[in-house]
Design a protein around this motif. Sequence first.
Motif, mmCIF file in Angstrom:
data_model
loop_
_atom_site.group_PDB
_atom_site.id
_atom_site.type_symbol
_atom_site.label_atom_id
_atom_site.label_comp_id
_atom_site.label_asym_id
_atom_site.label_seq_id
_atom_site.Cartn_x
_atom_site.Cartn_y
_atom_site.Cartn_z
ATOM 1 N N GLN A 1 12.757 -3.636 -16.975
ATOM 2 C CA GLN A 1 12.234 -5.130 -17.568
ATOM 3 C C GLN A 1 13.466 -5.579 -15.796
ATOM 4 O OE1 GLN A 1 13.573 -6.920 -20.889
ATOM 5 N NE2 GLN A 1 11.181 -8.522 -20.477
ATOM 6 N N GLY A 2 13.190 -6.017 -15.139
ATOM 7 C CA GLY A 2 14.481 -6.768 -14.224
ATOM 8 C C GLY A 2 13.779 -7.622 -13.170
ATOM 9 N N LYS A 3 14.732 -8.602 -11.816
ATOM 10 C CA LYS A 3 14.038 -9.508 -11.518
ATOM 11 C C LYS A 3 12.512 -9.207 -11.037
ATOM 12 C CE LYS A 3 17.339 -12.320 -9.810
ATOM 13 N NZ LYS A 3 19.349 -12.150 -9.427
ATOM 14 N N GLU A 4 12.705 -8.132 -10.168
ATOM 15 C CA GLU A 4 11.260 -7.562 -9.770
ATOM 16 C C GLU A 4 10.648 -6.476 -11.094
ATOM 17 O OE1 GLU A 4 9.780 -6.467 -6.278
ATOM 18 O OE2 GLU A 4 11.254 -7.919 -5.441
ATOM 19 N N ASN A 5 10.360 -6.830 -12.151
ATOM 20 C CA ASN A 5 9.795 -5.276 -12.509
ATOM 21 C C ASN A 5 9.307 -3.938 -11.713
ATOM 22 O OD1 ASN A 5 9.269 -7.033 -14.836
ATOM 23 N ND2 ASN A 5 7.353 -6.797 -15.225
ATOM 24 N N GLN B 1 19.604 -2.022 -18.060
ATOM 25 C CA GLN B 1 18.128 -2.313 -18.241
ATOM 26 C C GLN B 1 16.786 -1.965 -18.909
ATOM 27 O OE1 GLN B 1 16.894 -2.326 -13.437
ATOM 28 N NE2 GLN B 1 16.752 -4.270 -13.785
#
Lengths: 172, 288
Positions: free
Chosen positions: B188-192, B222
Amino acid sequence: MNKWRLPFLAVLCFVSESIFVDVWPKGDLYVYYFFVPRFFLVFLVLTAMHFGGTRAMGYGFIFGFLYDCVYTELLGVYAFAYTLIAYLAGKAVKWFHQNWFVASLLSLSAIVLLDSYVYGIQLLIGRTDWSFSVFWERRLWPTLLLNLAFLLAFSYPLERRLAKIRRSEQEE
Amino acid sequence: MPQLFGNKRLIFLLVSIVILVMLIGFSLRSRDELTWPEQFVKDTAGFVQLLFGKPAQEIAGFFENVNDLRRTYKENELLKARLEEYAALETEVEALRQENERLRALLDKKESLRDFVPIQATVIGRNPDRWRETIIVNKGAQHGVKKDMAVITPAGLVGKVQHASQFTSTVQLLSALDQNNRISAYVQGKENVFGLIEGYDEKRRELLLGEIPIDAKVEKKQKVLTSGLGGVFPKGLPIGEVTEVKPDQYGLTKVVYVKPFANLYDIDDVMIVKRTIDAALQEEGKAK
């Protein structure tokens, strides 16, 4: 009624293995060392001693097959091993005097035999990549220790129990 | 010294070895379902295990409770501190949920990959020889359990259903994951960033997330969740937290070490996760 005493004891030993692992505290010790309870094997050796190899082989086959079905899902492995060990134990008790010490020693050797055999099978089908020394350190040694403790605590009462069952069967 | 095996017995032994090899071969094939005798044996044994296991678990539970009591004060302090945080979080979650529902209604999209129905189950046994870490739980096909369903505790993913018989099923724990049973997951992040949980590093006690593009941005701390792509896992079940990122041995992809949220060994009660979208799709299929 007497007929059901021995099977009941067998079921008890069989089920207690799984329960033992379930309630054993899951700390670092559990994760690194594999304490494998072999209570049923002890029962099997004692049965071979008191009731002869043939009867023990029957129990070995049935409960070995149960073990395969219920736990490992690898059919035949334990059914074969338990039957063979029951046969060998039945032979071995004819060469020794029947006493508590011999029973314990036989049980421990049976455990070494069984665990090495299962390790061999796992290695063969590629489910483990442990070397023998790792197997020895993390699995065989703790297993022997645990079962030695079990033997010290329970083999005497278990043997009394079996002797009693045998006597009551002979009376009938 | 008497002879160990007579002639007849030696032949019998050899025949048994051949049968043994055949049986092992049979059980090693990747099977979708167990044969009915196996299922029957499993269910019966499960019943007996429940009979003997419940009292044993109660007794063990009592000792555990005594142990817990000693730590209660410290834990209580900690929990009080967390409670305020929780209240704030809850209002936020509620607001987000309402918004989500509203937007979904706008889009006329009812089911999502995220929705699931949990089936509560209790552990009734474990594989004592532990060559393969599995547990047996008291819910089976009759309760809606199917092969490959996700198994979770409140903390996160712990395993998947290996085989379901009628009233019990076998769960393969994440710590016993092999190459044939990969789980699709994302960071999971700004862009998966999507990848596959490929195995378990026993020494570090961490999961390996592989197949990650070399230029993907993955950082420590993350969170890793199930992606819901492929199989019957729903989306968004928490798996763990990134601890280390490494290029793989060929330098083409990255390998990420993931510390699982759930304790993979100490498991008493689990939930088997049934994705709602599958049932909905099935009904639609029937209607057509």
